[in-house]
Scaffold this active site. Structure first.
Site, mmCIF file in Angstrom:
data_model
loop_
_atom_site.group_PDB
_atom_site.id
_atom_site.type_symbol
_atom_site.label_atom_id
_atom_site.label_comp_id
_atom_site.label_asym_id
_atom_site.label_seq_id
_atom_site.Cartn_x
_atom_site.Cartn_y
_atom_site.Cartn_z
ATOM 1 N N SER A 234 30.758 49.568 38.548
ATOM 2 C CA SER A 234 30.666 48.637 39.677
ATOM 3 C C SER A 234 31.083 49.218 41.022
ATOM 4 O O SER A 234 30.977 48.544 42.045
ATOM 5 C CB SER A 234 31.505 47.388 39.397
ATOM 6 O OG SER A 234 32.879 47.703 39.280
ATOM 7 N N LYS A 279 38.120 40.223 41.630
ATOM 8 C CA LYS A 279 38.078 41.256 42.670
ATOM 9 C C LYS A 279 38.314 40.657 44.059
ATOM 10 O O LYS A 279 38.870 41.325 44.934
ATOM 11 C CB LYS A 279 36.739 41.999 42.605
ATOM 12 C CG LYS A 279 36.581 42.804 41.311
ATOM 13 C CD LYS A 279 35.289 43.597 41.271
ATOM 14 C CE LYS A 279 35.234 44.436 39.995
ATOM 15 N NZ LYS A 279 34.057 45.314 39.936
#
Length: 347
Positions: A234, A279
């Protein structure tokens, strides 16, 4: 004479032992929560192209730990922590295999980031295709006793291809039970194995492996990227932005902390990832002002397949609105969109 414990002390010790076991005994579950938001400029080194601009691009991560009764209860209480089955996290792999796969995902994302950034900066860059990297071998695969996680398949029946699609298309022309010979490398040693294909689904046969492309990137301007202990695919978009910024010496950050996430592919598309809500929290804790989030159009078909029926961008916006209202969440679908936004943002 044998020393005897006073009964109250004895039972107190037993209680302490039982409480310790209850609180810290490992469970067959994992806790996922906010990880870290780390400045990427400490990870990237490009010869004669230091990072001279203020602010920082930040790589965000999800923290994963085996559940204990104490942390299990904590995850039940705190809204942005989740409890996951071990198989859902590791896909049935042991932790050594899981970490190995995550490291390869990270290296693959770094390779794509380098290729994307150098191409966008009009610098010479080439990619060399090495073969198929084996991420997992299915239990019903006839090759389960030969292939292992980390092997690189270089040919099938003596045929070499330029990407994994070539291997897949070759197999499509065969039926379950047809025997194929696989050439592969393990720790630099060349090996071969011959076994019949299995039925993958009603439409086609296959080897029974989960795979991805293995490639090497060559650049005229040397670049080194060391992500430390962070794994997974990612970070591709954020690494590409950091590398591009250093190569061009453009002020893309305007002195701000810019966090984000998303995969990057050979066509410079930004792809969705898992745990974007966590996140967002990691970025907030590190005082990021902007968060770049992968965007796909939220059609009915897309939302049906999405976890909690929310796209990455929708979940990021929802989380930020509740926990980080002062942080701007920016939708991006391509690397070019990310660059365009950063060039035109105001201080």
């Amino acid at each position: 004479m044998k020393r005897k414990w006073p009964k109250p002390v004895f039972w107190w010790l037993i209680g302490v032992v039982l409480l310790t076991v209850f609180l810290f005994w490992p469970l067959p579950k994992y806790i996922e929560g906010p990880g870290e938001a780390s400045a990427i400029n400490s990870f990237v080194r490009i010869k004669d192209h230091p990072d001279k601009q203020k602010g920082s691009f930040m790589l965000t991560s999800v923290g994963i730990a085996q559940a204990r009764p104490l942390t299990y209860l904590w995850a039940k209480i705190v809204p942005y922590y989740t409890i996951e089955d071990a198989n859902d996290v590791t896909s049935g792999q042991n932790m050594v295999q899981y970490e190995q796969v995550q490291k390869f995902y990270m290296q693959s994302s770094i390779n794509e980031a380098i290729f994307t950034a150098y191409k966008a900066a009009h610098q010479n860059v080439e990619r060399k295709y090495n073969g198929i990297y084996v991420l997992d071998v299915q239990k019903n695969s006839k090759f389960k006793n030969e292939l292992a996680v980390g092997d690189v398949v270089t040919a099938i029946d003596g045929h070499h291809f330029k990407n994994s699609n070539g291997f897949v298309n070759y197999i499509k022309g065969k039926k379950a039970g047809n025997k194929v010979t696989i050439s592969y490398e393990r720790n630099g040693v060349h090996k071969t194995a011959s076994e019949p294909l299995i039925k993958i689904n009603k439409q086609r046969a296959g080897i029974g492996i989960i795979l991805t492309d293995n490639m090497t990137i060559h650049t005229d301007i040397p670049v080194k990227v060391n992500p430390g202990d962070v794994g997974g695919p990612s970070g591709g978009t954020m690494f590409a932005l950091q590398i591009y910024g250093q190569l061009t010496n453009q002020d893309l950050r305007h002195g701000q902390k810019i966090a984000g996430t998303g995969t990057i592919d050979a066509e410079e598309n930004v792809g969705e990832i898992g745990g974007i809500d966590k996140k967002i929290i990691a970025a907030k804790r590190s005082r990021a002002k902007v968060f770049l989030a992968p965007y796909i159009k939220p059609t009915k078909a897309v939302l049906k397949a999405e976890p909690d029926h929310l796209t990455n961008y929708q979940l990021a916006k929802k989380t930020a609105k509740k926990y980080a209202p002062n942080m701007k969440v920016v939708p991006i679908s391509t690397f070019e969109q990310a660059i365009s936004y950063l060039k035109n943002q105001k201080d």
